[in-house]
Design an enzyme around this catalytic site. Structure first.
Site, mmCIF file in Angstrom:
data_model
loop_
_atom_site.group_PDB
_atom_site.id
_atom_site.type_symbol
_atom_site.label_atom_id
_atom_site.label_comp_id
_atom_site.label_asym_id
_atom_site.label_seq_id
_atom_site.Cartn_x
_atom_site.Cartn_y
_atom_site.Cartn_z
ATOM 1 N N SER A 44 0.831 -1.199 0.000
ATOM 2 C CA SER A 44 0.000 0.000 0.000
ATOM 3 C C SER A 44 0.871 1.256 0.000
ATOM 4 O O SER A 44 1.700 1.434 -0.884
ATOM 5 C CB SER A 44 -0.966 -0.045 1.186
ATOM 6 O OG SER A 44 -2.030 0.857 1.004
ATOM 7 N N ASP A 159 -5.518 -3.631 -2.285
ATOM 8 C CA ASP A 159 -4.535 -3.244 -1.276
ATOM 9 C C ASP A 159 -3.750 -4.419 -0.692
ATOM 10 O O ASP A 159 -4.333 -5.372 -0.177
ATOM 11 C CB ASP A 159 -5.284 -2.518 -0.154
ATOM 12 C CG ASP A 159 -4.383 -1.682 0.725
ATOM 13 O OD1 ASP A 159 -3.358 -2.206 1.186
ATOM 14 O OD2 ASP A 159 -4.707 -0.512 0.953
#
Length: 270
Positions: A44, A159
């Protein structure tokens, strides 16, 4: 006579939204102490900072970009509506990444780098380390429901923090002998003193509990764990992130003596 071989140092940069600006502070202190980084893996926001640094090895430039964003520029990245799979299309985010690093491929990076994403179809962690870097970072940062997932072959990528928030295992597989892990989830409960729990707080804390335990598991094989004291940081810190960067600097600085001892030990015994 003992042989000295400097250990290959890997940096595992964790996920955590705007808290990830503290990664900049960590890298600044490593540079100031002439500690090289041989491998980087990021999830991320960790993939964004790690990927940017692997491209140019210029942390001051990255800090300048982070601190120069005004509220109009930042908010404009989120005016990118999608009709399905997420509120935002993500094209503007990818364009922003390309404006910073160019349309560079992994093979052309100055530091070997891996971006970590999660396949929504299987729940598996997906390590991306080939082809276009900007697309890999975009996939790794795709918060479900907020950003439209990235299709890569048969995979639907979101993510990386959902499956591997601190990618220690990834950077070890890349070849690191010594791993520095930056965990952005450790400080939340240390600062969670408020006893009032409304609906939003209940939902938010539930996700934090899962991330806290997953991150704690991820860092077990790290040699050095950096826990910046970021507390609860909102998205507004992408507009004013100086204090968050400073938390990374302070946390890394306090671990420099331990890191130097470990480098010496591994150099003389490796």
């Amino acid at each position: 006579m003992a042989k000295f071989r400097r250990p290959k140092i890997g940096l595992a940069l964790g996920s955590g939204g705007a808290k990830g600006l503290s990664h900049i502070g960590v890298i600044k202190v490593l540079e100031e102490n002439n500690i090289p980084i041989d491998f980087i893996a990021g999830a991320s926001i960790g993939s964004a900072v790690g990927g940017f640094y692997a491209t140019n090895k210029n942390i001051k430039k990255i800090e300048g970009i982070a601190l120069s964003n005004n509220w109009r520029q930042t908010l404009s990245l989120f005016f990118d509506p999608s009709l399905r799979q997420g509120f935002l299309n993500g094209k503007k985010i990818k364009n922003f990444i390309e404006n910073v690093i160019g349309k560079i491929n992994f093979k052309d990076l100055k530091i070997p780098f891996s971006a970590v994403a999660t396949d929504m179809k299987t729940g598996d962690t997906v390590v991306i380390n080939e082809d276009e870097v900007a697309l890999a970072i975009r996939a790794s940062c795709s918060i479900p429901l907020i950003f439209k997932p990235v299709k890569l072959g048969s995979k639907l990528l979101v993510d990386g923090g959902l499956s591997l928030p601190v990618p220690v295992s990834v950077v070890k597989k890349m070849g690191a002998d010594l791993v520095i892990a930056v965990n952005l989830d450790a400080d939340y409960f240390a600062n969670n003193k408020d006893s009032s729990f409304g609906f939003y707080r209940m939902v938010y804390s539930s996700t934090k509990i899962s991330r806290h335990h997953l991150s704690s598991s991820n860092i077990k094989e790290a040699d050095i764990v950096i826990n910046p004291k970021v507390g609860r940081v909102g998205w507004n810190k992408f507009i004013d992130g100086k204090s968050v960067i400073l938390t990374g600097e302070k946390a890394m600085q306090s671990s420099i003596p331990q890191l130097k001892e470990l480098i010496y030990y591994k150099s003389s015994n490796g």
